[in-house]
Design a protein around this motif. Structure first.
Motif, PDB file in Angstrom:
ATOM      1  N   SER A 143      11.137   2.824  -0.419  1.00  0.00           N
ATOM      2  CA  SER A 143      10.494   3.324   0.797  1.00  0.00           C
ATOM      3  C   SER A 143      11.121   2.751   2.058  1.00  0.00           C
ATOM      4  O   SER A 143      10.858   3.244   3.160  1.00  0.00           O
ATOM      5  CB  SER A 143       8.994   3.006   0.777  1.00  0.00           C
ATOM      6  OG  SER A 143       8.770   1.599   0.811  1.00  0.00           O
ATOM      7  N   MET A 144      11.950   1.719   1.911  1.00  0.00           N
ATOM      8  CA  MET A 144      12.637   1.133   3.062  1.00  0.00           C
ATOM      9  C   MET A 144      13.927   1.860   3.382  1.00  0.00           C
ATOM     10  O   MET A 144      14.570   1.588   4.393  1.00  0.00           O
ATOM     11  CB  MET A 144      12.940  -0.346   2.802  1.00  0.00           C
ATOM     12  CG  MET A 144      11.706  -1.197   2.520  1.00  0.00           C
ATOM     13  SD  MET A 144      10.541  -1.191   3.899  1.00  0.00           S
ATOM     14  CE  MET A 144      11.502  -2.098   5.117  1.00  0.00           C
ATOM     15  N   GLU A 203      16.453  -2.665  -3.163  1.00  0.00           N
ATOM     16  CA  GLU A 203      15.333  -2.808  -2.248  1.00  0.00           C
ATOM     17  C   GLU A 203      14.244  -1.779  -2.567  1.00  0.00           C
ATOM     18  O   GLU A 203      14.461  -0.847  -3.328  1.00  0.00           O
ATOM     19  CB  GLU A 203      15.800  -2.620  -0.799  1.00  0.00           C
ATOM     20  CG  GLU A 203      16.798  -3.671  -0.334  1.00  0.00           C
ATOM     21  CD  GLU A 203      17.206  -3.445   1.118  1.00  0.00           C
ATOM     22  OE1 GLU A 203      16.623  -2.552   1.748  1.00  0.00           O
ATOM     23  OE2 GLU A 203      18.097  -4.160   1.581  1.00  0.00           O
ATOM     24  N   ASP A 204      13.108  -1.973  -1.958  1.00  0.00           N
ATOM     25  CA  ASP A 204      12.024  -1.001  -2.065  1.00  0.00           C
ATOM     26  C   ASP A 204      12.544   0.338  -1.553  1.00  0.00           C
ATOM     27  O   ASP A 204      13.038   0.439  -0.424  1.00  0.00           O
ATOM     28  CB  ASP A 204      10.844  -1.488  -1.223  1.00  0.00           C
ATOM     29  CG  ASP A 204       9.657  -0.530  -1.283  1.00  0.00           C
ATOM     30  OD1 ASP A 204       9.786   0.546  -1.897  1.00  0.00           O
ATOM     31  OD2 ASP A 204       8.612  -0.869  -0.712  1.00  0.00           O
ATOM     32  N   GLU A 250       3.661   7.722   3.156  1.00  0.00           N
ATOM     33  CA  GLU A 250       4.667   8.516   3.867  1.00  0.00           C
ATOM     34  C   GLU A 250       4.194   9.949   4.066  1.00  0.00           C
ATOM     35  O   GLU A 250       4.396  10.542   5.126  1.00  0.00           O
ATOM     36  CB  GLU A 250       5.984   8.497   3.093  1.00  0.00           C
ATOM     37  CG  GLU A 250       6.703   7.169   3.131  1.00  0.00           C
ATOM     38  CD  GLU A 250       7.862   7.111   2.164  1.00  0.00           C
ATOM     39  OE1 GLU A 250       8.791   6.320   2.413  1.00  0.00           O
ATOM     40  OE2 GLU A 250       7.845   7.843   1.151  1.00  0.00           O
TER      41      GLU A 250
END
Length: 545
Positions: A449-450, A446-447, A537
């Motif tokens: 950042s997730m 997954e990304d 972020e």
């Protein structure tokens, strides 16, 4: 600004306790750390500037009013200003220029470079005025060698040239990693071999200049082969940005915690300084129950005086300076070491850049791209290296609130440097044991950042495509291959010693022959992943003003 613990097999070259050490590049050293089957692919170099004058004049009992240690630097300033036609100062009232005549009191060059950049740090690191006047034993007078506050001294120039010469001896002469002379880019522009950065402080730019003089001597002044990148202070990534609204309260919280946890050590150094007449007045000015930093302002002057071997009271010896440096590190580095989120805000964007260089180097190496940068040099500050040491886990696992402060945590010395080497070893077998986090599918599929910061095993700017590489067929595969980075390793040097990153100590996370200080690339990514925010972020976490 005091020395880090030195391994017993180190051959130190430091002159005193406030200067960095470098290893001797003996044949045995090269054979041990750089065997023939291991090649260097890329190096990130982050260094502190060389020796400088204090940020202000506040302890006249030990600091002269005039630091006459900048003759070479001032000569260069004058030559530069003369070359660009700016040696004639302007009258601030009329804006008109009139040639200043030399005199004993106003040399024609004096402070033309520094007149708007004195960088008086009294408002940042201490109380009171910078104009303390002459001390009882101060017979200094203004000369053509007089320095400004915070100016790189001639000794600092020598130290930075020596650091550049050390890197030339290693990366050019011994390893052949960098070319013997800088190569012009294919488009006729500056060399692509080096990415160069300096902050807006004159001392870091001049430190980089001297360092390049050691790395590539005999280049013409103003060589078009070198392009130095400088960012506006508001967008700088190599030191804490106080436009970050979340930063100050976090600093205050963890500084207070450090003051409480290390009350004994700090109280002892406070009492010892009170017994030294030359320091007593300034210590009483800086110390307050409401202030969590009182040693750093004292250290700023003491370290500069000590590094330049100027006369000081007998009580301020090398051992005292080391204890003062340790107390100063507790007041500042302790914060980043105790809090992963604070470390992200302080230095995370720079770690993001360093990871980006490594990713680009792997991609360039796979594509046989000879135009990629081989080395990135960041000419920076002690406030850069301190948090970086925390990110690399120097002394323990950063962000663990239950852990003790690392033993021997000290303030970075003048001319200190961290080198993050990307290595390649296609011959040696991959460690047969794999660390548990290597096969965490979620963090890769997954990304990034997730995934919460604390669960990340790769930085947010490491693309998934880096793991879709198959050396068997010589082409990219469709699915993630957790062994895709098996040929690449990372080693982090700090001055004359290697750092053992916590995530790389596990079996399977380091080189089987070179040991725990040579991480698998995955191990390095795992170490720094939680400290690398995306731009979005970083802005959200900092609550940027």
């Amino acid at each position: 600004m005091a020395p880090s613990p030195v391994p017993s097999n180190s051959d130190a070259t430091a002159l005193n306790a406030t200067q960095a050490r470098l290893p001797r590049l003996t044949p045995d050293f090269i054979a041990k750390h750089y065997p023939r089957h291991v090649s260097v692919v890329h190096v990130n170099v982050i260094n502190r500037h060389g020796e400088r004058t204090p940020g202000n004049h506040k302890i006249p009992a030990i600091s002269p009013e005039h630091w006459n240690l900048c003759e070479h630097g001032n000569t260069l300033h004058a030559e530069f200003l003369r070359a660009v036609g700016l040696l004639t100062p302007q009258d601030p009232a009329t804006g008109s220029g009139a040639q200043m005549q030399p005199s004993a009191h106003t040399p024609p060059w004096h402070n033309f470079i520094f007149n708007k950049e004195t960088r008086d740090m009294s408002g940042l690191i201490g109380n009171g005025s910078s104009s303390a006047g002459k001390g009882p034993n101060d017979g200094s007078v203004r000369t053509t060698a007089t320095c400004a506050f915070g100016q790189l001294t001639d000794l600092g120039r020598v130290s930075m040239t020596a650091l550049g010469a050390h890197m030339r001896a290693l990366y050019v002469d011994a390893l052949g990693f960098l070319p013997s002379t800088p190569r012009q880019a294919a488009d006729g522009g500056p060399t692509n071999d080096l990415y160069l950065r300096a902050t807006t402080y004159t001392r870091t730019f001049e430190s980089l200049q001297q360092m390049l003089g050691g790395l590539y001597p005999n280049q013409p002044l103003g060589s078009p082969l070198f392009c130095v990148n400088v960012r506006p202070s508001a967008h700088e990534t190599v030191y804490p940005g106080f436009g970050c609204a979340s930063l100050r309260p976090l600093f205050a919280h963890f500084n207070a915690a450090a003051r409480k946890q290390h009350a004994g050590e700090l109280d002892n150094i406070y009492a010892e300084m009170l017994r030294i007449p030359a320091l007593r007045r300034q210590v009483e000015t800086e110390h307050s129950e409401r202030r969590s930093r009182f040693t750093i302002p004292i250290m700023d002057t003491v370290a500069a005086v000590h590094a330049h071997a100027l006369p000081m009271p007998e009580a301020i010896d090398d051992a005292f300076v080391t204890r003062l440096a340790q107390a100063s590190a507790i007041e500042y580095q302790h914060s980043a070491w105790k809090s992963a989120s604070l470390a992200r805000m302080v230095i995370g964007r720079l770690v993001h850049e360093c990871v980006g260089h490594i990713v680009a180097a792997v991609e360039g190496d796979r594509a046989a791209d000879d135009q990629r940068p081989r080395m990135a040099i960041y000419s920076a500050h002690d406030t850069t290296l301190g948090p970086l040491l925390a990110v690399m886990g120097s002394g323990g696992d950063p962000g663990d609130p239950s852990a003790e402060t690392p033993e021997g945590m000290v303030w970075p010395q003048f001319a200190s440097s961290m080198r993050i080497e990307l290595l390649k070893d296609a011959r040696s077998p991959r460690p047969p044991v794999r660390p548990a986090w290597e096969d965490d599918q979620k963090d890769y599929s997954e990304d990034a950042s997730m995934v919460p910061f604390e669960k990340r095993v790769r930085p947010v700017n490491v693309p998934k495509t880096l793991y879709r590489w198959s050396s068997v067929a010589g082409r990219e595969t469709a699915e993630r291959n957790p062994r895709a980075l098996r040929d690449y390793y990372v080693r982090v040097w700090y001055n004359d010693r290697t750092l053992q990153l916590p995530t790389c100590r596990d079996p399977g996370a380091h080189h089987t022959q070179l040991g725990p200080s040579v991480c698998t690339l995955d191990g390095f990514f795992k170490q720094v992943a939680r400290f690398v925010p995306s731009d979005k972020e970083a802005a959200a976490e900092c609550r940027v003003d």
